[in-house]
Write a protein that holds these residues in place. Structure first.
Motif, PDB file in Angstrom:
ATOM      1  N   GLU A  32       0.831  -1.212   0.000  1.00  0.00           N
ATOM      2  CA  GLU A  32       0.000   0.000   0.000  1.00  0.00           C
ATOM      3  C   GLU A  32       0.862   1.257   0.000  1.00  0.00           C
ATOM      4  OE1 GLU A  32      -3.106   2.354   2.955  1.00  0.00           O
ATOM      5  OE2 GLU A  32      -2.308   0.399   3.531  1.00  0.00           O
ATOM      6  N   GLU A  33       1.855   1.298   0.903  1.00  0.00           N
ATOM      7  CA  GLU A  33       2.725   2.467   0.994  1.00  0.00           C
ATOM      8  C   GLU A  33       3.500   2.678  -0.307  1.00  0.00           C
ATOM      9  OE1 GLU A  33       3.173   4.686   3.594  1.00  0.00           O
ATOM     10  OE2 GLU A  33       1.433   3.735   4.520  1.00  0.00           O
ATOM     11  N   SER A  34       3.953   1.587  -0.920  1.00  0.00           N
ATOM     12  CA  SER A  34       4.792   1.686  -2.118  1.00  0.00           C
ATOM     13  C   SER A  34       4.036   2.243  -3.315  1.00  0.00           C
ATOM     14  CB  SER A  34       5.360   0.305  -2.475  1.00  0.00           C
ATOM     15  OG  SER A  34       6.146  -0.208  -1.419  1.00  0.00           O
ATOM     16  N   VAL A  35       2.833   1.732  -3.557  1.00  0.00           N
ATOM     17  CA  VAL A  35       2.109   2.139  -4.770  1.00  0.00           C
ATOM     18  C   VAL A  35       1.439   3.500  -4.613  1.00  0.00           C
ATOM     19  CG1 VAL A  35       1.708  -0.236  -5.504  1.00  0.00           C
ATOM     20  CG2 VAL A  35      -0.024   0.917  -4.133  1.00  0.00           C
ATOM     21  N   ILE A  36       1.240   3.945  -3.375  1.00  0.00           N
ATOM     22  CA  ILE A  36       0.597   5.245  -3.166  1.00  0.00           C
ATOM     23  C   ILE A  36       1.629   6.339  -2.922  1.00  0.00           C
ATOM     24  CG2 ILE A  36      -0.903   6.582  -1.620  1.00  0.00           C
ATOM     25  CD1 ILE A  36      -2.589   4.119  -1.223  1.00  0.00           C
ATOM     26  N   ARG A  37       2.634   6.048  -2.087  1.00  0.00           N
ATOM     27  CA  ARG A  37       3.561   7.103  -1.667  1.00  0.00           C
ATOM     28  C   ARG A  37       4.986   6.913  -2.173  1.00  0.00           C
ATOM     29  NH1 ARG A  37       0.094   5.798   2.506  1.00  0.00           N
ATOM     30  NH2 ARG A  37      -1.381   7.487   2.938  1.00  0.00           N
ATOM     31  N   GLY A  38       5.279   5.799  -2.785  1.00  0.00           N
ATOM     32  CA  GLY A  38       6.591   5.627  -3.388  1.00  0.00           C
ATOM     33  C   GLY A  38       7.501   4.656  -2.673  1.00  0.00           C
ATOM     34  N   TRP A  39       8.673   4.424  -3.296  1.00  0.00           N
ATOM     35  CA  TRP A  39       9.605   3.425  -2.793  1.00  0.00           C
ATOM     36  C   TRP A  39      10.050   3.714  -1.367  1.00  0.00           C
ATOM     37  CZ3 TRP A  39      14.607   4.079  -1.025  1.00  0.00           C
ATOM     38  CH2 TRP A  39      15.288   2.886  -0.705  1.00  0.00           C
ATOM     39  N   LEU A  40      10.375   4.947  -1.060  1.00  0.00           N
ATOM     40  CA  LEU A  40      10.907   5.254   0.262  1.00  0.00           C
ATOM     41  C   LEU A  40       9.893   4.913   1.357  1.00  0.00           C
ATOM     42  CD1 LEU A  40      13.334   6.379   1.768  1.00  0.00           C
ATOM     43  CD2 LEU A  40      12.310   8.658   1.615  1.00  0.00           C
ATOM     44  N   ALA A  41       8.619   5.242   1.116  1.00  0.00           N
ATOM     45  CA  ALA A  41       7.580   4.917   2.100  1.00  0.00           C
ATOM     46  C   ALA A  41       7.448   3.408   2.257  1.00  0.00           C
ATOM     47  CB  ALA A  41       6.247   5.530   1.680  1.00  0.00           C
ATOM     48  N   GLY A  42       7.507   2.682   1.129  1.00  0.00           N
ATOM     49  CA  GLY A  42       7.430   1.230   1.200  1.00  0.00           C
ATOM     50  C   GLY A  42       8.620   0.625   1.918  1.00  0.00           C
ATOM     51  N   PHE A  43       9.811   1.179   1.648  1.00  0.00           N
ATOM     52  CA  PHE A  43      11.022   0.706   2.317  1.00  0.00           C
ATOM     53  C   PHE A  43      10.923   0.916   3.821  1.00  0.00           C
ATOM     54  CE2 PHE A  43      15.069   1.933   4.257  1.00  0.00           C
ATOM     55  CZ  PHE A  43      15.778   0.747   4.125  1.00  0.00           C
ATOM     56  N   TRP A  44      10.470   2.106   4.247  1.00  0.00           N
ATOM     57  CA  TRP A  44      10.363   2.370   5.676  1.00  0.00           C
ATOM     58  C   TRP A  44       9.336   1.481   6.348  1.00  0.00           C
ATOM     59  CZ3 TRP A  44      13.970   4.099   8.457  1.00  0.00           C
ATOM     60  CH2 TRP A  44      14.844   5.071   7.998  1.00  0.00           C
ATOM     61  N   VAL A 183      13.945  -3.749   0.057  1.00  0.00           N
ATOM     62  CA  VAL A 183      14.430  -2.820  -0.966  1.00  0.00           C
ATOM     63  C   VAL A 183      13.773  -3.129  -2.311  1.00  0.00           C
ATOM     64  CG1 VAL A 183      16.440  -2.134  -2.329  1.00  0.00           C
ATOM     65  CG2 VAL A 183      16.634  -2.300   0.148  1.00  0.00           C
ATOM     66  N   ALA A 184      13.790  -4.400  -2.709  1.00  0.00           N
ATOM     67  CA  ALA A 184      13.334  -4.786  -4.051  1.00  0.00           C
ATOM     68  C   ALA A 184      11.811  -4.793  -4.190  1.00  0.00           C
ATOM     69  CB  ALA A 184      13.895  -6.160  -4.411  1.00  0.00           C
ATOM     70  N   TYR A 185      11.111  -5.280  -3.189  1.00  0.00           N
ATOM     71  CA  TYR A 185       9.643  -5.383  -3.269  1.00  0.00           C
ATOM     72  C   TYR A 185       8.981  -4.006  -3.412  1.00  0.00           C
ATOM     73  CZ  TYR A 185       4.905  -6.712  -1.669  1.00  0.00           C
ATOM     74  OH  TYR A 185       3.548  -6.897  -1.543  1.00  0.00           O
ATOM     75  N   PRO A 186       9.293  -3.032  -2.559  1.00  0.00           N
ATOM     76  CA  PRO A 186       8.709  -1.696  -2.758  1.00  0.00           C
ATOM     77  C   PRO A 186       9.129  -1.060  -4.079  1.00  0.00           C
ATOM     78  CG  PRO A 186       9.596  -1.889  -0.543  1.00  0.00           C
ATOM     79  CD  PRO A 186      10.081  -3.081  -1.317  1.00  0.00           C
ATOM     80  N   ALA A 187      10.378  -1.304  -4.516  1.00  0.00           N
ATOM     81  CA  ALA A 187      10.847  -0.713  -5.774  1.00  0.00           C
ATOM     82  C   ALA A 187      10.020  -1.209  -6.947  1.00  0.00           C
ATOM     83  CB  ALA A 187      12.325  -1.047  -5.992  1.00  0.00           C
ATOM     84  N   ALA A 188       9.748  -2.507  -6.984  1.00  0.00           N
ATOM     85  CA  ALA A 188       8.949  -3.070  -8.072  1.00  0.00           C
ATOM     86  C   ALA A 188       7.524  -2.528  -8.051  1.00  0.00           C
ATOM     87  CB  ALA A 188       8.942  -4.596  -7.961  1.00  0.00           C
TER      88      ALA A 188
END
Length: 227
Positions: A32-44, A183-188
């Protein structure tokens, strides 16, 4: 570095990836964080779950986590607290699904993914149970059947990767595998979110479904355990 040490570290990486990758509430929040707010949010968001694992690792080293096994009421309470948190976060995911028509971007400051995953991990009986059993085994000399402890594939892959435990290289590799995943999952997902506008609300809605489902299950298990 000897070949056996490298092999042990690589086995740890595979184990870390195998534990981090299966679908569940943590990966739902990361998605959810990755696709809405970007890689950095998903990483955190992933880093929040990993920090809890590091904390559990330290507590296992200190022998503190075993207290949970000696106080039976703690597990049901963790299920109840974890269930309530998941349902609460599911409501937030529903709101995200309604409001996010597309990818918002890296600079959005409203991400709470780190706090969400950290709080859920600290109250997740499955994660605690892992460190009480497999986690303790990682520290002691012996062997570990890596895939036997992976959800959904354990039975079919049992025996395919058995490693020596008690090695610092195995522990380092294990956490290294988790780092690779967060790192990789949010980036994708972030890359996909930039290309497909409809992906953001869909992933947020799926996140809400996963969180609500796990929340209901956790509440049910906790309530039945207290009866």
């Amino acid at each position: 570095m000897s070949a056996s040490l490298i092999a042990t570290a690589l086995a740890g990486v595979v184990f870390g990836l195998a534990i981090a990758a299966p679908p569940g509430p943590m990966n739902a929040i990361i998605a959810e964080e990755s696709v809405i707010r970007g890689w950095l949010a998903g990483f955190w968001a992933g880093a929040g779950a990993m920090l809890a694992d590091v904390l559990f690792f330290v507590l296992v080293l200190a022998g503190v986590v075993t207290v949970i096994d000696h106080v039976p009421v703690i597990r049901p309470l963790l299920y109840l607290v974890g269930g309530v948190l998941m349902l609460y976060f599911a409501i937030g995911a529903i709101n995200d699904a309604r409001s996010a028509s597309s990818f918002i971007g890296e600079n959005n400051g409203s991400s709470k993914g780190f706090r969400k995953t950290f709080a859920l991990s600290l109250t997740n009986p499955y994660q605690i149970g892992f460190w009480l059993t497999v986690g303790v085994g990682l520290l002691e000399s012996g062997t570990l059947d890596v895939f036997a402890h992976v959800p959904t594939v354990g039975d079919s892959l049992s025996g395919t990767l058995v490693v020596e435990t008690g090695s610092p290289a195995l522990i380092a590799g294990f956490f290294g595998g988790i780092v690779v995943w967060i790192v990789a999952y949010p980036a994708a997902l972030a890359a996909a979110g930039r290309r497909v506008d409809a992906l953001a609300p869909v992933i947020a809605a799926l996140s809400a479904v996963v969180l609500a489902g796990f929340g209901a299950v956790f509440l049910g298990i906790g309530a039945l355990s207290l009866l």
